[in-house]
Design a protein around this motif. Structure first.
Motif, PDB file in Angstrom:
ATOM      1  N   TYR A 128       9.947  -1.285   1.208  1.00 40.65           N
ATOM      2  CA  TYR A 128       9.932  -2.745   1.033  1.00 40.65           C
ATOM      3  C   TYR A 128       9.743  -3.177  -0.418  1.00 40.65           C
ATOM      4  O   TYR A 128      10.488  -3.986  -0.945  1.00 40.65           O
ATOM      5  N   ASP A 129       8.725  -2.681  -1.080  1.00 39.86           N
ATOM      6  CA  ASP A 129       8.460  -3.019  -2.475  1.00 39.86           C
ATOM      7  C   ASP A 129       7.695  -1.868  -3.118  1.00 39.86           C
ATOM      8  O   ASP A 129       7.448  -0.834  -2.480  1.00 39.86           O
ATOM      9  N   SER A 130       7.332  -2.015  -4.381  1.00 40.76           N
ATOM     10  CA  SER A 130       6.695  -0.916  -5.105  1.00 40.76           C
ATOM     11  C   SER A 130       5.363  -0.516  -4.474  1.00 40.76           C
ATOM     12  O   SER A 130       5.064   0.679  -4.351  1.00 40.76           O
ATOM     13  N   GLU A 131       4.554  -1.490  -4.093  1.00 38.86           N
ATOM     14  CA  GLU A 131       3.264  -1.166  -3.464  1.00 38.86           C
ATOM     15  C   GLU A 131       3.476  -0.365  -2.185  1.00 38.86           C
ATOM     16  O   GLU A 131       2.768   0.618  -1.920  1.00 38.86           O
ATOM     17  N   THR A 132       4.448  -0.767  -1.383  1.00 37.72           N
ATOM     18  CA  THR A 132       4.733  -0.068  -0.127  1.00 37.72           C
ATOM     19  C   THR A 132       5.183   1.357  -0.397  1.00 37.72           C
ATOM     20  O   THR A 132       4.738   2.308   0.268  1.00 37.72           O
ATOM     21  N   VAL A 133       6.069   1.526  -1.373  1.00 39.26           N
ATOM     22  CA  VAL A 133       6.570   2.863  -1.700  1.00 39.26           C
ATOM     23  C   VAL A 133       5.456   3.751  -2.237  1.00 39.26           C
ATOM     24  O   VAL A 133       5.343   4.923  -1.859  1.00 39.26           O
ATOM     25  N   ILE A 134       4.615   3.202  -3.097  1.00 43.23           N
ATOM     26  CA  ILE A 134       3.497   3.992  -3.645  1.00 43.23           C
ATOM     27  C   ILE A 134       2.576   4.456  -2.526  1.00 43.23           C
ATOM     28  O   ILE A 134       2.144   5.616  -2.491  1.00 43.23           O
ATOM     29  N   GLY A 135       2.272   3.558  -1.594  1.00 36.44           N
ATOM     30  CA  GLY A 135       1.432   3.937  -0.465  1.00 36.44           C
ATOM     31  C   GLY A 135       2.073   5.015   0.387  1.00 36.44           C
ATOM     32  O   GLY A 135       1.410   5.961   0.826  1.00 36.44           O
ATOM     33  N   PHE A 136       3.373   4.890   0.607  1.00 44.85           N
ATOM     34  CA  PHE A 136       4.105   5.890   1.393  1.00 44.85           C
ATOM     35  C   PHE A 136       4.089   7.241   0.688  1.00 44.85           C
ATOM     36  O   PHE A 136       3.817   8.283   1.312  1.00 44.85           O
TER      37      PHE A 136
END
Length: 442
Positions: free
Chosen positions: A251-259
């Motif tokens: 979805y966005d950078s925060e989501t990708v980092i968490g993943f």
């Protein structure tokens, strides 16, 4: 400049684009992008590592949902897919070298048309990889990153790595393997994953937990394969919230980092931020840059913009100097990109039908980034910008504030300090002053 291979010149009458300075009225010249100009310790060429998006520049024919293409390509005349693809590559490298772009990027199906036979597709791509190797050697142009298009073919209508059908996932893996091989063979600095259909249209038929686990397993397999076969570059994930799916897992950078953190992929992957994807997620480009920079994963950028009145990914060339200057402030303070460059993932408009239009678009984008970076450097080095931001957090630099940051206070002690100190004063954030500062330096 003549073409590197083949017998045709596709962009006739257009010379190599050069820097002529801000006093120039030549529309086929740079006014700000002097690639050898040193800003903040690096040349502009080193800062940006500009790349041409193969798909938009040489595959996009101007079609839209309401009508067929309006751009006529003379390199699309031959019937044989490999011969036709080689002519397209001749045109591409002519353009790239005339623009003096140091890099290019591709999806596998951009280089040559794919069919339904995996072995035939592999043969076709290898033929174009061999040809691209010659073009790169002759021109000095390098591959910034490669990727596989595992979202356009009808088989991927329900996703690729997240598809509920294992056979479809296997086809995606076969395509990714070959694209990774091509990227390694061409010396690519990076390999990008964009989950165009890695998401869902409705949760009614979706096991989201299982799909995300499959995506993580797929990324691990691809990463391990590439490393075993000598790839030392950067893996990149490009966030986008939706379109074509209702919801995408990147979805966005925060989501990708968490993943990435959840699935133990953070050591190998960084983020490729696209401006238009950031705005579709309800963020600014600056926000996505800051999130990625703070996490140490600011890898690469796809430069474009959206239309403020349209709610979809219009992929227009960047030209907003104010927004780009704010972005370049973050870019410079973060120390630039890690393992990437700036790829013009943008397309000329459907109504822009002259060969020169592709040049105007890239010249404008490169000049806009150069001017924004030069302006941002002046703000950082000559204004009170950094001190104003530092002063705003000065209460955390000494005393109790410093102790809090060092985890040396308890909640009870904060309670006591608040009682002892009384109501805090109102301290201005000086937003308008800072916005005016940006405009003064432009």
């Amino acid at each position: 400049m003549s073409v590197l291979f083949g017998s045709k010149e596709y962009f006739k009458g257009i010379p190599q684009i050069k820097y002529e300075g801000t006093g120039s009225d030549n529309p086929l010249a740079f006014r700000w992008y002097d690639e050898d100009r040193v800003v903040a310790g690096k040349t502009l060429k080193e800062h940006f590592r500009f790349a041409c998006a193969y798909w938009h520049s040489f595959c996009n024919d101007g079609n839209d949902p309401f009508g067929p293409g309006t751009h006529l390509f003379s390199w699309n005349a031959k019937a044989d897919p490999v011969d036709r693809a080689k002519e397209k590559m001749d045109a591409a490298f002519e353009f790239i070298t005339k623009m003096r772009l140091p890099f290019y990027c591709f999806h596998d199906v951009d280089l040559v048309d794919y069919g339904s036979d995996i072995r035939e597709n592999d043969r076709r791509l290898q033929a174009l990889v061999d040809y691209a190797r010659q073009q790169q050697a002759a021109s000095g142009v390098k591959l910034l990153w490669g990727t596989a298009n595992v979202f356009s073919n009808p088989r991927y209508m329900n996703g690729a790595a997240t598809n509920p059908d294992f056979l479809v996932l296997s086809h995606a893996a076969a395509q990714v393997k070959t694209a990774i091989d091509a990227t390694i063979e061409l010396g690519g600095d990076g390999y990008v994953f964009w989950g165009g259909r890695e998401g869902y249209m409705t949760l009614l038929n979706t096991d989201m937990k299982r799909e995300k686990a499959h995506l993580a397993r797929f990324l691990h397999m691809a990463k391990d394969y590439a490393r075993r076969n000598g790839f030392k570059g950067t893996f990149l994930i490009e966030p986008k919230p939706m379109e074509p799916t209702k919801h995408q897992y990147d979805y966005d950078s925060e989501t990708v980092i968490g993943f990435l953190r959840q699935w133990d992929l953070l050591d190998d992957f960084k983020i490729n931020i696209e401006v238009n994807h950031a705005t579709l997620a309800g963020h600014t480009f600056q926000h996505e840059l800051q999130v990625s920079a703070d996490a140490g994963v600011l890898g690469s950028l796809d430069a474009n913009r959206g239309d403020y009145q349209n709610g979809w990914d219009t992929d227009q060339f960047p030209n907003n100097l104010n927004e780009l200057t704010e972005a370049m402030l973050i870019f410079l303070e973060a120390g630039g990109l890690q393992g990437g460059g700036i790829n013009f993932d943008a397309k000329i408009r459907r109504t822009s039908t002259d060969p020169q239009d592709l040049f105007y678009a890239h010249i404008g984008g490169m000049d806009a980034f150069a001017r924004a970076l030069i302006t941002a450097d002046a703000i950082l080095s000559s204004s009170g910008y950094k001190q104003l931001r530092k002063d705003r957090y000065a209460s955390f630099d000494t005393g109790k504030g410093s102790a809090f940051e060092k985890a040396a206070l308890t909640l009870e002690e904060l309670h006591a300090y608040a009682i002892e100190s009384g109501e805090p004063p109102r301290v201005s954030g000086r937003q308008e002053y800072l916005e005016n500062m940006i405009n003064r330096y432009l």
